[in-house]
Scaffold this motif. Structure first.
Motif, mmCIF file in Angstrom:
data_model
loop_
_atom_site.group_PDB
_atom_site.id
_atom_site.type_symbol
_atom_site.label_atom_id
_atom_site.label_comp_id
_atom_site.label_asym_id
_atom_site.label_seq_id
_atom_site.Cartn_x
_atom_site.Cartn_y
_atom_site.Cartn_z
ATOM 1 N N GLY A 244 42.528 46.750 33.961
ATOM 2 C CA GLY A 244 42.963 45.459 34.974
ATOM 3 C C GLY A 244 41.525 45.014 35.629
ATOM 4 N N GLU A 245 41.819 43.998 35.931
ATOM 5 C CA GLU A 245 40.811 43.346 36.906
ATOM 6 C C GLU A 245 40.011 44.048 37.752
ATOM 7 N N ARG A 246 40.727 44.621 38.565
ATOM 8 C CA ARG A 246 40.084 45.622 39.563
ATOM 9 C C ARG A 246 40.476 47.052 39.348
ATOM 10 N N MET B 9 34.061 28.908 45.558
ATOM 11 C CA MET B 9 34.665 29.737 44.800
ATOM 12 C C MET B 9 35.952 30.165 45.620
ATOM 13 N N GLU B 10 37.156 29.865 44.730
ATOM 14 C CA GLU B 10 38.381 29.905 45.358
ATOM 15 C C GLU B 10 39.011 31.326 45.551
ATOM 16 N N ASN B 11 38.438 32.362 44.613
ATOM 17 C CA ASN B 11 39.049 33.284 44.379
ATOM 18 C C ASN B 11 38.403 34.476 45.326
ATOM 19 N N LEU B 12 37.258 34.239 45.997
ATOM 20 C CA LEU B 12 36.661 35.161 46.548
ATOM 21 C C LEU B 12 37.416 35.274 48.075
HETATM 22 C C1 LIG Z 1 42.668 34.880 42.234
HETATM 23 O O1 LIG Z 1 42.770 36.183 41.358
HETATM 24 C C2 LIG Z 1 44.243 36.639 41.155
HETATM 25 C C3 LIG Z 1 43.944 37.918 40.268
HETATM 26 O O2 LIG Z 1 43.056 38.655 41.046
HETATM 27 C C4 LIG Z 1 45.033 35.607 40.345
HETATM 28 O O3 LIG Z 1 46.298 35.910 40.303
HETATM 29 C C5 LIG Z 1 45.192 34.221 41.068
HETATM 30 O O4 LIG Z 1 45.627 33.270 40.354
HETATM 31 C C6 LIG Z 1 43.618 33.850 41.374
HETATM 32 N N1 LIG Z 1 43.520 32.653 42.193
HETATM 33 C C7 LIG Z 1 43.146 31.689 42.017
HETATM 34 C C8 LIG Z 1 43.272 30.406 42.991
HETATM 35 O O5 LIG Z 1 42.528 31.350 40.929
#
Ligand SMILES: *[C@@H]1O[C@H](CO)[C@@H](O)[C@H](O)[C@H]1NC(C)=O
Ligand SMILES: *[C@@H]1O[C@H](CO)[C@@H](O)[C@H](O)[C@H]1NC(C)=O
Ligand SMILES: *[C@@H]1O[C@H](CO)[C@@H](O)[C@H](O)[C@H]1NC(C)=O
Ligand SMILES: *[C@@H]1O[C@H](CO)[C@@H](O)[C@H](O)[C@H]1NC(C)=O
Ligand SMILES: *[C@@H]1O[C@H](CO)[C@@H](O)[C@H](O)[C@H]1NC(C)=O
Ligand SMILES: *[C@@H]1O[C@H](CO)[C@@H](O)[C@H](O)[C@H]1NC(C)=O
Length: 579
Positions: A415-417, A449-452
């Motif tokens: 998994g990613e983490r 960076m959206e996902n941080l």
């Molecule tokens: C951020 O990462 C999660 C998985 O860790 C993912 O499910 C989610 O879609 C991501 N959000 C964006 C905005 O990319």
């Protein structure tokens, strides 16, 4: 009992020593005040200013006076070495004009400055009764053709001296503190006297003259402009502001962005670099002791007396402490400050960017708020969070890939983490997440960076994000590279072959052919021939340097040319006598 007192006194002394620092010279450099002692920087004052220029020092009040241009909002400030931490700075004047240089007379309490855009010298008194909280600025001298630049005061005799840099009529002039008794003291052999210093110890003036931007001199004269001496001259050096200490002359240099010094009394001195900077420094002052300057001279009595009267020093500045704004405008009605963009605090004394970003660079938003540009691997409104911190679960190892944290999971997790336990042993765990940089535009572009888990408005520098394998472009590049390599190899082989071929002897010899064997005097009978690289001539089939007797007669007889060559060679050897 005495012991405790002594101990307390000692503690007080040490605290005092810790908070102070030693300095020989102070320099204004960009947005900071720097102090140097023995070639090393000992203290820096920063965070409050933007573009510091002129600088003056008054040892009586132990204060520096300096100008901050602040994008045209020029203000004159003082910095008091002996004051408590938050009372060290005072704003003296907000002056929206072009202040060039400052000079302060501790006896009369007058601060003089030259204004280049007004062609004037102004002054204010620090001993005003400020009932209306305003300081009155006075015009001392308005000039027509002169452009005033550097200014100094003679506190012992009560004169100001200034330089005028009008290129068609440069001068050094003097006048009394009220503008009377104005005199030109230097107007010959001078081009652009950009700086001036006065030394009471030697009772002399010192100035730097910038001649056409190529040559320069550092000169000196007595206080009447007589007894002129050139201390240093040369080229390709741009001395700017200069200052004089007990034993040295220091100046800042614009081209090399450095500070130099020479001994004050040396003959043919050799300049020595004291410090260098990233940006050109502007103002410079040398530390001095009043006693060293006045040397108990009778004309300096007033100055010596000011130093003795502590109370007159302490209540010197009559400017109320709560009515100034360091980087802002005062609102008259309630004596509060309206700060300029990027400053905050009751007196607008704090730059909002000061110590704001932990791991990144600070920029101002158009609204004047601080915004951080984080270093790779950090996020958060103040770049306070390491993106790897607590990111990988179950002992996974975290690393950065395309600035995103990537986990390398231990066995049995995926998994990613690394959050999932592997169920089937046959499925190989996906440990590496491939890098997809194709959506990040060019490398230097900043992207969100959206996902941080970062705060709003955090930007990250992507310069370190490298692009991955491109299945179309990269094989072509590889093929082209290989082709280039092969071509280069072929070229090299060819070049060596050609060089080998050329390694034939090349002879250049000038000979005189004798028709008759005559003495040297019979020049007209001689014919001069230059043989160069004789192998290019038809007549030559054997190397030219071959001895005559090795030439085979059969060969020589076959063609008419061969006969000529035979003669030539024969004559060549005969003619050796002539050289
Ligand atoms: C951020 O990462 C999660 C998985 O860790 C993912 O499910 C989610 O879609 C991501 N959000 C964006 C905005 O990319
Ligand atoms: C510089 O060094 C000399 C000798 O090393 C010392 O006597 C002097 O006090 C130093 N000056 C400062 C300002 O620290
Ligand atoms: C300079 O001062 C003026 C008048 O107080 C103000 O309007 C202006 O915004 C200031 N400029 C800058 C760059 O701070
Ligand atoms: C310099 O002085 C000359 C007269 O000597 C005058 O004509 C000229 O306007 C001055 N230049 C400036 C910039 O003031
Ligand atoms: C010392 O200074 C104070 C305040 O400026 C003044 O009133 C006093 O007369 C001075 N004393 C001497 C001896 O000059
Ligand atoms: C990479 O990102 C781009 C743009 O977001 C997307 O279109 C593409 O499918 C991605 N490629 C892979 C291999 O994930």
């Amino acid at each position: 009992m005495c012991k405790t007192q002594c101990f307390l006194a000692f503690v007080a002394l040490s605290i005092n020593l810790v908070s102070s620092f030693s300095w020989d010279i102070a320099v204004t450099n960009g947005d900071q005040l720097e102090f140097y002692a023995n070639y090393t920087i000992t203290h820096v004052e920063r965070g409050r200013f933007r573009a510091l220029t002129a600088l003056a020092y008054d040892a009586v009040h132990n204060m520096l006076l300096f100008v901050d241009k602040q994008n045209d909002n020029t203000s004159i400030f003082s910095f008091h070495f002996d004051a408590e931490e938050d009372k060290q700075y005072r704003t003296l004047i907000g002056w929206r004009s072009d202040v060039q240089d400052l000079a302060f007379d501790p006896v009369s309490g007058k601060l003089f400055w030259t204004d280049m855009s007004e062609n004037s010298i102004f002054w204010v008194s620090s001993k005003q009764n400020t009932t209306n909280n305003e300081i009155d600025v006075n015009l001392l001298i308005k000039m027509t053709d002169e452009i005033p630049r550097a200014i100094v005061v003679d506190s012992c005799r009560g004169y100001i001296y200034w330089t005028n840099i009008n290129i068609s009529k440069p001068t050094i002039e003097m006048a009394r503190f009220d503008g009377s008794d104005r005199r030109v003291i230097v107007n010959t052999n001078i081009d652009r006297p950009i700086s001036l210093a006065l030394d009471q110890r030697t009772k002399r003036l010192y100035w730097a003259d910038d001649k056409l931007g190529i040559y320069y001199t550092i000169e000196s004269s007595d206080l009447e402009g007589k007894d002129r001496k050139t201390l240093l001259h040369g080229s390709y050096h741009e001395p700017n502001v200069l200052t004089v200490s007990n034993d040295s002359i220091y100046w800042v240099e614009g081209g090399h962005k450095s500070v130099w010094k020479i001994p004050k009394n040396a003959v043919n001195p050799k300049p020595e670099e004291v410090a260098s900077f990233r940006d050109p420094p502007f103002g410079i002052v040398a530390n001095y002791k009043v006693e060293d300057q006045t040397m108990a001279r009778p004309e300096c009595e007033a100055l010596t007396n000011v130093l003795k009267n502590k109370s007159s020093i302490n209540d010197f500045f009559n400017i109320p402490g709560d009515t100034y704004c360091l980087h802002g405008d005062k609102i008259k009605q309630n004596s509060t400050c309206k700060c300029f963009r990027g400053y905050t605090g009751i007196r607008c004394q704090t730059n909002v960017c000061e110590n704001f970003c932990f791991n990144g660079r600070c920029n101002l938003t158009p609204e004047g708020n601080p915004q951080c540009l984080c270093k790779p691997g950090f996020s958060g409104a103040r770049c306070q969070t390491n993106v790897c911190y607590s990111y990988c679960l179950n002992n996974g190892k975290c690393s950065l890939d395309c600035l995103k944290p990537v986990c390398k999971c231990v066995h049995k997790f995926e998994g990613e983490r690394c959050e999932t336990r592997v169920v089937e042993a046959t499925v190989p765990p996906t440990t590496d997440v491939p890098c997809n940089c194709s959506d990040t535009r060019t490398n230097s572009v900043l992207f969100r960076m959206e996902n941080l888990t970062a705060g709003d408005g955090v930007y990250v520098d992507t310069a370190s994000c490298s692009a991955g394998w491109d299945p179309v472009r990269d094989p072509i590049l590889m093929f082209l590279g290989a082709l280039c390599g092969l071509l280069c190899l072929a070229c090299a082989v060819l070049i060596t072959k050609i060089l080998q071929l050329k390694k034939r002897p090349r002879i250049k010899k000038r000979i005189i052919v004798n028709k008759n064997v005559t003495p040297l005097t019979a020049r007209p009978d001689q014919c001069e021939i230059t043989i160069e690289n004789c192998c290019n001539m038809n007549i030559c089939e054997t190397p030219c340097f071959e001895p005559r007797n090795t030439i085979r007669p059969t060969l020589l007889d076959t063609k008419p040319g061969k006969e000529e060559k035979k003669n030539l060679i024969a004559n060549m050897e005969n003619s050796d006598d002539f050289y």
